[in-house]
Write a protein that holds these residues in place. Structure first.
Motif, PDB file in Angstrom:
ATOM      1  N   ASP A 178       8.947  50.170 -56.922  1.00  0.00           N
ATOM      2  CA  ASP A 178       9.319  49.694 -55.594  1.00  0.00           C
ATOM      3  C   ASP A 178       8.965  48.213 -55.488  1.00  0.00           C
ATOM      4  N   ASP A 179       9.828  47.451 -54.810  1.00  0.00           N
ATOM      5  CA  ASP A 179       9.597  46.001 -54.680  1.00  0.00           C
ATOM      6  C   ASP A 179       8.545  45.652 -53.637  1.00  0.00           C
ATOM      7  N   ASP A 180       8.094  46.631 -52.857  1.00  0.00           N
ATOM      8  CA  ASP A 180       7.042  46.404 -51.867  1.00  0.00           C
ATOM      9  C   ASP A 180       5.698  46.356 -52.583  1.00  0.00           C
ATOM     10  N   GLU A 181       5.138  45.156 -52.687  1.00  0.00           N
ATOM     11  CA  GLU A 181       3.892  44.968 -53.439  1.00  0.00           C
ATOM     12  C   GLU A 181       2.735  45.762 -52.844  1.00  0.00           C
ATOM     13  N   SER A 182       2.770  46.041 -51.536  1.00  0.00           N
ATOM     14  CA  SER A 182       1.672  46.772 -50.900  1.00  0.00           C
ATOM     15  C   SER A 182       1.586  48.219 -51.385  1.00  0.00           C
ATOM     16  N   LYS A 183       2.671  48.719 -51.998  1.00  0.00           N
ATOM     17  CA  LYS A 183       2.675  50.104 -52.480  1.00  0.00           C
ATOM     18  C   LYS A 183       2.213  50.229 -53.927  1.00  0.00           C
ATOM     19  N   LEU A 184       2.039  49.100 -54.604  1.00  0.00           N
ATOM     20  CA  LEU A 184       1.629  49.115 -56.008  1.00  0.00           C
ATOM     21  C   LEU A 184       0.280  49.826 -56.152  1.00  0.00           C
ATOM     22  N   GLY A 185       0.221  50.798 -57.048  1.00  0.00           N
ATOM     23  CA  GLY A 185      -1.003  51.551 -57.277  1.00  0.00           C
ATOM     24  C   GLY A 185      -1.143  52.777 -56.397  1.00  0.00           C
ATOM     25  N   ALA A 186      -0.322  52.876 -55.345  1.00  0.00           N
ATOM     26  CA  ALA A 186      -0.360  54.056 -54.474  1.00  0.00           C
ATOM     27  C   ALA A 186       0.281  55.240 -55.197  1.00  0.00           C
TER      28      ALA A 186
END
Length: 612
Positions: A178-186
């Protein structure tokens, strides 16, 4: 039978667990001392009513559907169901005890509720846990497709859930992009977000991904194209969840996922049409579609049928295609007044008969010979069908009071270099000149190549790929405009609504596409690497083929319409008498050799530059 046996087994286990929960509750409440004063006071009350307690709880469990669920697919919703059902069941016991004026310590009821939830819920969720352990190959070895999901939104989460819940799909979600960086690692339903679209190649390689599913239905066509292009650099099989406008019922499910098609690489938003305006001129009208069994004609019939015409007439010379679309429409629209007319547009007498009987109010003229190389070798047939066939249908429309006549034309009619394009330009000239002298509103719709139509390049490429190659391209610089069949048909119908008479409508077709790039993308979508696993062979331009197609001649100009995807060119040929004289001469030389025919076509269409 298996499901009933499982239900009976759960029923028996629940009966045991209900009473085990009460025994455990007494054990905890009285500190494991069943000989004390309080214990000996309340235990007899329980033993006196334990059968009633069991029956009340089992009845409530049944009413709340605890024996209907497929517990191997249990999720958080089922957990809430267990808690809620256990609460209601224990409330039922309290109500019974109050009504019978019996009593147990309040802590017993609370403990029974907690233990019911743990024991009864534990048995059911253990089915899911056992399945997960099995899926992780701890009990048996099984080969799964390793799947990467593009999109960490609601659609992606639902796709992951369905992949996990459907063992028969043989697919295991490994990661999410996903391009939403805030979701990285979730984690989405237990599956980690590993990066953005620019990391797809690395993720595929490091995680041994077999398949990619694009699950971003809210994304624009341009965004989808960019994602598909990135994914096509891998050798993974690509699948996609259709866009919101394609999900008619709005429901996301594994059944809606389809193969990624070449159309997804066009990056164009679907054409929006004025449905109310279209309904106004098609609804409750007698509509005739010539060539109604062909690629464009059949799609016209599909869309027109949805606008509730009084009667739909499908005219075609080829009975098999006409039969197929007839059956399809009658299945979907059982109340549609539909007539299939087997006839040739070359047969003027037959056309007169049809127009006299049915008096069509709207005519879509899609019947034509369109294969460039074939027509180059058979110019007489192209002229008979595309020129004189159009003349026949147009004259019948004029004589029998048709309100609107829409000609299906092509970008190959612009400065044509082949006989097919020249004949379609003459067809445009016929309807433009007739419009001046007729009450019928004549209009032409000009567009480029249609993806997936009979004889188009995409089916040819797919066939060549299926046969192991090579994929043949005529020239590395050949460039074409493309649209999908539904888009082309929407333009045709919208043009009919806008028509004032004499116009040539043109669709904003976006950026032209190199055919060789189209071939490479299709090879990649098929899981091969161009010129490594699948050869691309340049075979040379075909007779009459252009490197580049045009959509408008300089003389026609270009004006905007209220639909920002549709433009209109002004009519500039209106001399019907001159055209009729030239067509009479052309008719007299049809039996002559093809070179003389082509020479005379140059006289009729000065912009025609024949190449053979």
């Amino acid at each position: 039978m298996k499901k009933k046996m499982l239900g009976a087994l759960l029923f028996s286990i629940d009966a045991l667990l209900i009473n085990l929960a009460y025994i455990a509750a007494f054990y905890i409440r009285f500190d494991a001392d069943f000989t004390g004063v309080n214990a000996t006071k309340y235990l007899p009350v329980y033993f006196e009513h334990f059968i009633t307690f069991t029956l009340i709880k089992l009845a409530i469990f049944y009413i709340f559907g605890m024996y209907k669920n497929l517990w191997r697919y249990a999720s958080i919703e089922e957990v809430f169901q267990i808690v809620g059902t256990a609460f209601v069941a224990n409330t039922g016991i309290i109500t019974y005890m109050v009504l019978t004026q019996q009593m147990l310590p309040r802590s017993i009821y609370l403990l029974a509720f907690i233990l019911d939830t743990i024991l009864i819920g534990g048995v059911r969720l253990s089915v899911r846990a056992t399945r997960n352990i099995r899926d992780n190959n701890l009990f048996r070895k099984k080969e799964y497709k390793r799947v990467l999901i593009i999109g960490a939104g609601q659609a992606g989460a639902l796709v992951i859930k369905e992949l996990k819940n459907h063992d028969n799909l043989n697919s295991k979600p490994i990661g999410v992009v996903d391009d939403d960086e805030s979701k990285l690692g979730a984690r989405i339903n237990g599956v980690p977000v590993l990066g953005n679209r620019h990391n797809i190649g690395k993720i595929v390689e490091s995680k041994n991904i077999d398949e990619i599913i694009i699950a971003i239905p809210s994304a624009s066509k341009k965004e989808i194209r960019q994602v598909v292009e990135e994914c096509s650099k891998t050798k993974c099989k690509l699948k996609i969840l259709p866009g919101i406008y394609e999900l008619i019922d709005g429901q996301v499910s594994i059944k809606k996922i389809r193969e990624v098609e070449i159309e997804d690489l066009l990056g164009r938003e679907p054409v929006k049409v004025d449905l109310e305006e279209i309904s106004g001129y098609i609804g409750d009208k007698v509509v005739l579609v010539t060539g109604g069994g062909g690629s464009i004609g059949s799609e016209l019939c599909r869309q027109i049928a949805g606008f509730k015409p009084r009667r739909l007439l499908i005219l075609d010379i080829y009975e098999n295609n006409a039969y197929d679309i007839q059956n399809e429409l009658l299945r979907k629209y059982p109340n549609l007044q539909l007539d299939v007319l087997i006839a040739s547009v070359r047969d003027r007498a037959r056309l007169d008969e049809i127009f006299k009987i049915y008096m069509p109010q709207v005519v879509f003229h899609a019947a034509a010979h369109k294969h460039v190389p074939l027509m180059e070798n058979n110019p007489q047939e192209a002229i008979k069908n595309n020129v004189f066939g159009t003349k026949n249908v147009a004259e019948c429309a004029h004589e029998y009071g048709t309100e609107k006549f829409v000609l299906i034309s092509t970008d190959k009619a612009v400065n044509p270099t082949n006989i097919m394009g020249a004949t379609k330009r003459v067809a445009e000239m016929i309807i433009q000149s007739m419009n001046v002298q007729s009450k019928t509103e004549f209009v032409a719709v000009r567009f480029g190549n249609v993806l997936g139509s009979n004889g188009s390049v995409i089916p040819l490429f797919k066939k060549q790929i299926a046969q192991g190659g090579p994929v043949t391209v005529t020239h590395p610089e050949v460039t074409r405009y493309f649209m999908t069949i539904p888009e082309a048909v929407q333009l045709v119908i919208e043009a009919g609504a806008m028509a004032k008479g004499g116009e040539i409508f043109v669709l904003d077709m976006g950026e032209p596409v190199k055919i060789i790039d189209l071939a490479k993308n299709l090879i990649r979508l098929s899981g091969f690497e161009p010129d490594v696993d699948m050869e691309i062979k340049v075979v040379g331009l075909r007779p009459g083929e252009k490197l580049y197609e045009e959509l408008l001649m300089n003389e026609e100009g270009l004006s905007a319409t209220k639909n920002d995807k549709i433009f209109v060119g002004k009519p500039f040929f209106t001399d019907l008498k001159l055209l009729r004289r030239e067509l009479e001469i052309l008719s007299s030389i049809l039996i002559e050799d093809s070179n003389e025919i082509k020479e005379y076509m140059v006289k009729i269409v000065p912009t025609y530059h024949k190449t053979s």
